[in-house]
Structures are given as C-alpha cells and as structure tokens.
Design an enzyme around this catalytic site. Structure first.
Site, PDB file in Angstrom:
ATOM      1  N   SER A  56       1.889  -6.111  -1.588  1.00 37.30           N
ATOM      2  CA  SER A  56       2.744  -5.540  -2.634  1.00 37.30           C
ATOM      3  C   SER A  56       4.212  -5.922  -2.475  1.00 37.30           C
ATOM      4  CB  SER A  56       2.627  -4.014  -2.651  1.00 37.30           C
ATOM      5  OG  SER A  56       2.967  -3.481  -1.383  1.00 37.30           O
ATOM      6  N   ASP A 358       9.809   3.854  -3.707  1.00 38.64           N
ATOM      7  CA  ASP A 358       8.713   4.784  -4.002  1.00 38.64           C
ATOM      8  C   ASP A 358       8.016   5.316  -2.749  1.00 38.64           C
ATOM      9  OD1 ASP A 358       7.499   2.528  -3.105  1.00 38.64           O
ATOM     10  OD2 ASP A 358       6.239   2.187  -4.860  1.00 38.64           O
ATOM     11  N   HIS A 361       7.987   0.876  -0.874  1.00 39.59           N
ATOM     12  CA  HIS A 361       8.599  -0.393  -1.284  1.00 39.59           C
ATOM     13  C   HIS A 361      10.104  -0.258  -1.472  1.00 39.59           C
ATOM     14  CE1 HIS A 361       4.369  -0.227  -2.751  1.00 39.59           C
ATOM     15  NE2 HIS A 361       4.334  -1.317  -2.000  1.00 39.59           N
TER      16      HIS A 361
END
Ligand SMILES: *[C@@H]1O[C@H](CO)[C@@H](O)[C@H](O)[C@H]1NC(C)=O
Ligand SMILES: *[C@@H]1O[C@H](CO)[C@@H](O)[C@H](O)[C@H]1NC(C)=O
Length: 393
Positions: A56, A358, A361
């Site tokens: 991610s 979040d 990240h």
C-alpha cells in the site's frame, strides 16, 4: 456498501493487520553506464518508464481495481477525490514518477482508463513478499507481481504489433531495459507474522525466507531485461498508530513514543535486505542497484516532527479515538451509526502538518518530505541520487 479497507475484514486484530502497508520496490537504470572517474559530471538519467512492485505504500490503484474503490476522504488533499491510494494525496512513487517527467503510474490490474506507455504499477495494498495464507492480506504477493510483470512484458509487445492504438497505451520494447524498477515491500510480512501469535524471535526466523524470495523475484525481473533497480527498505513500523494500538501495554517505548521491539524488528529486516542487495549485485552483474534507507528518513521526520513543521507524529489525521486517534473498528473513511445518525470517520483540519494519515500510511505532505530527502542520495547505498540511479558504481 462501505468503500473502506476495514469493511472487507473481520475481527479487530485482523483489521489492524489489514492496514498492512505495501512496500514498493523499484529499480531504475539505463543501459549500463559506468561512471568514469573523470571530473566531468555525468548527465542525469532519463528513465522512459517505471515499473513498481510493492504494497500500500506505493499502490496507485491496484487494490481498488481488484476489490473495490478506496473511498473518501482518501485523496482529498491532492486529487480532491479518492485516487486508489491510502493517503490524502500522493505516495513516494508518485513523486518519483513526476521527478522524471512521467505520468503517475496506473495499476496493472486497473482495466479502466489506464495508460501503460510509461510503466505499470504491480503494487497492491496488503501485499507481502511471501504468499500469505490468511485472507487479510493481498493475494498479490511479490511472486504474483513478478508473474504479472512477465505477462505484461510479453503481451504488451504482442498487442503493440497488432494494432496502432496499443502503441499509444503500451511501452516500447526497449523501455523494459531502460526503465527504473522500484521495490518497496516487506512490512506486511513482518506485521502478518507478529500480530496473530508470533514472538519477535519467531518473526525473525521468517526473515531469511522473505529475503530469499525477494532475491528470487528480483532476479526473475532482471532476467527479463531489467537493469536499474531502486529498492526501499521498510519504515519504522513501531511508530505507526495501527501497530501501536495493537501492542501490549508492557511494550518498551523510545523517547519519541515508538515501540522499540517493533522498530528493532524492522531494522533487523533492513539489515538483511541490505545484505540481500549486496548479493544481488553479484548475481545480477549488469544491473545498477540502489538500496534506499527510507527507515532513517521517516524516523528522523517522526522523531523531529516539530522541527520540520509537523505536529502529533504518532496520531492519525484521519481516524478517531484513543491515544493515537486510531480505532481499527472505525478506521479512516468508515461509516457507522451513532444515536441513529450516520458518522463518517473523516480527516483532521490540517493534513499538511500531519505525518500519519490513517494510522498506517503517510500524508501527502509527509511523503513529499520523505521524497525530497530520498532523492538526493544521502540515504542511498551507493550514495547516489535518484537522478543518477542509472549509473553503475
Ligand atoms: C498515453 O500516455 C502517453 C504519455 O503521456 C501519451 O503520449 C499517449 O498519447 C497516451 N495514450 C493515449 C491513448 O492517450
Ligand atoms: C500461529 O497461528 C497459525 C494459524 O493459526 C499456526 O499455523 C501457527 O502454527 C501459529 N504459530 C505459532 C508460533 O504459534
């Protein structure tokens, strides 16, 4: 349906795991240049394409394409709409692409509106080096990503030869040897082992296999012509809200508030990765390979946040609850009912001064800060800048 990362997953501890970050690994180079010792400074590298592999941390739409779009407020700062990224804006890979004048990379899995003429992104959120047996991680492990790259390489050329329209959407044959190949992966493997039931020592025992697999797939990509590799190490996982939130209260913390054993684990992996990269230099003699110490840049940013104009480095901007403004049941973008009213877990007032977006990240602002340091070569081995990553030392 709730377009949220957490929505897809079950139990609380697992949800924490889901946030797992994808590490991107990219390597870049142009047909073997050797740096001469003469005083004339060599020209800057011009990579016509980038191929990225990771999790991610560098996913630009892969997971969204496969499992449903990441929802708001992701993307709000830079793209002003969700953009397949777990961030309010850009990832490091976006800044890398931009620095070479290339468009942002589309996810290989994204069949709608994608243009791969200047590269493709095989990273997906939740990806690991070693295939995972639990559903909480991405099925697109590094092995699958390298298979996808093989497929993309072969088939893109077949289609370019077939029809003109594909000449404008797929890379030229020579780009595969001239491109930068970037990698940022490994974080999720560590988290996926540690959280369910393993001790730090047990996780360490899995690292040699992680590194063997990393080398295997790097070499498979090299065999297909890749020559310029740019490999990020993993960040200070022990400073991330979603990790901190899941740790026992007895965990030793450093003065910044980061978890010492988890950061040591990340460093232990990084030490191994650096050795694996040294081995790859022998196994891939035609490649230029740069190892980039992203850990140190991110740790510097987090531990000196105020000095650099950021605040609350250990609190998520988008989240709610607890010491770290993070709750795995109510993650960024989640919707839930409270006294008959629907609540959206939204962003903080000023994401530009926050580091963590979040819980797992980084914000657009933090990623830009990290990119600016990472590009200049001070954190690279060999100590060359991104713009010189095509040279062999
Ligand atoms: C894809 O992007 C390249 C580079 O930006 C551009 O030259 C090309 O025209 C685009 N293809 C299409 C079909 O728009
Ligand atoms: C952890 O749990 C998994 C799945 O339940 C199991 O296969 C594994 O043996 C366990 N490992 C340890 C160290 O307890």
């Amino acid at each position: 349906m709730v377009h949220n990362y957490f929505a897809m997953h079950g139990s609380k501890s697992v949800q924490a795991l889901l946030l797992a970050i994808v590490v991107i690994g990219v390597s870049m180079m142009h047909p073997c240049k050797s740096l001469s010792t003469s005083s004339t400074s060599p020209s800057l590298c011009e990579f016509p394409a980038i191929f990225n592999f990771g999790d991610s941390n560098s996913d630009t739409g892969g997971r969204s394409a496969a499992f449903g779009q990441i929802g708001p407020p992701h993307g709000q700062t830079f793209f002003h709409a969700p953009a397949g990224r777990y961030s309010d804006g850009r990832h490091i890979i976006d800044f890398i692409a931009k620095s070479f004048g290339l468009p942002y990379l589309n996810g290989f899995l994204d069949s709608v509106g994608s243009n791969f003429s200047h590269g493709a992104n095989f990273a997906t959120a939740g990806s690991t080096i070693r295939p995972q047996t639990t559903i909480y991680y991405s099925p697109f492990s590094l092995k699958i990503q390298s298979n996808q790259f093989y497929d993309f390489h072969q088939r893109s050329q077949i289609f370019r030869d077939k029809e003109d329209i594909f000449k404008k959407l797929l890379p030229k044959a020579e780009y595969f040897s001239e491109a930068l190949y970037t990698f940022d992966i490994g974080q999720n493997d560590l988290v996926a082992s540690y959280f369910p039931n393993m001790s730090i020592d047990q996780v360490k025992e899995t690292i040699p296999d992680m590194l063997d697999q990393f080398k295997t797939y790097a070499k498979s990509i090299y065999k297909q012509g890749a020559r310029y590799f740019w490999i990020h190490n993993t960040g200070p996982l022990g400073c991330l809200p979603y990790v901190l939130d899941g740790l026992p209260l007895t965990t030793q913390m450093d003065p910044t508030g980061c978890a010492i054993p988890i950061n040591e684990l990340a460093q232990y992996f990084n030490f191994g990765l650096k050795k694996a990269v040294a081995q790859l230099r022998e196994d891939m003699p035609l490649a230029s390979i740069t190892y980039v110490d992203v850990y140190s840049i991110k740790y510097d940013l987090i531990s000196n946040a105020n000095k650099y104009g950021f605040i609350y480095p250990l609190k998520a901007c988008c989240g709610q609850g607890g010491k770290y403004n993070y709750d795995s049941h109510k993650g960024c973008g989640a919707r839930f009912m409270d006294h008959g009213k629907e609540i959206l877990v939204g962003a903080c007032n000023n994401p530009l001064v926050k580091i963590n977006w979040d819980g797992a990240h980084y914000t657009d602002a933090a990623n830009k800060w990290v990119f600016d340091r990472l590009a200049d070569g001070l954190y690279s081995d060999p100590p060359i800048s991104l713009k010189r990553a095509c040279y062999k030392y």
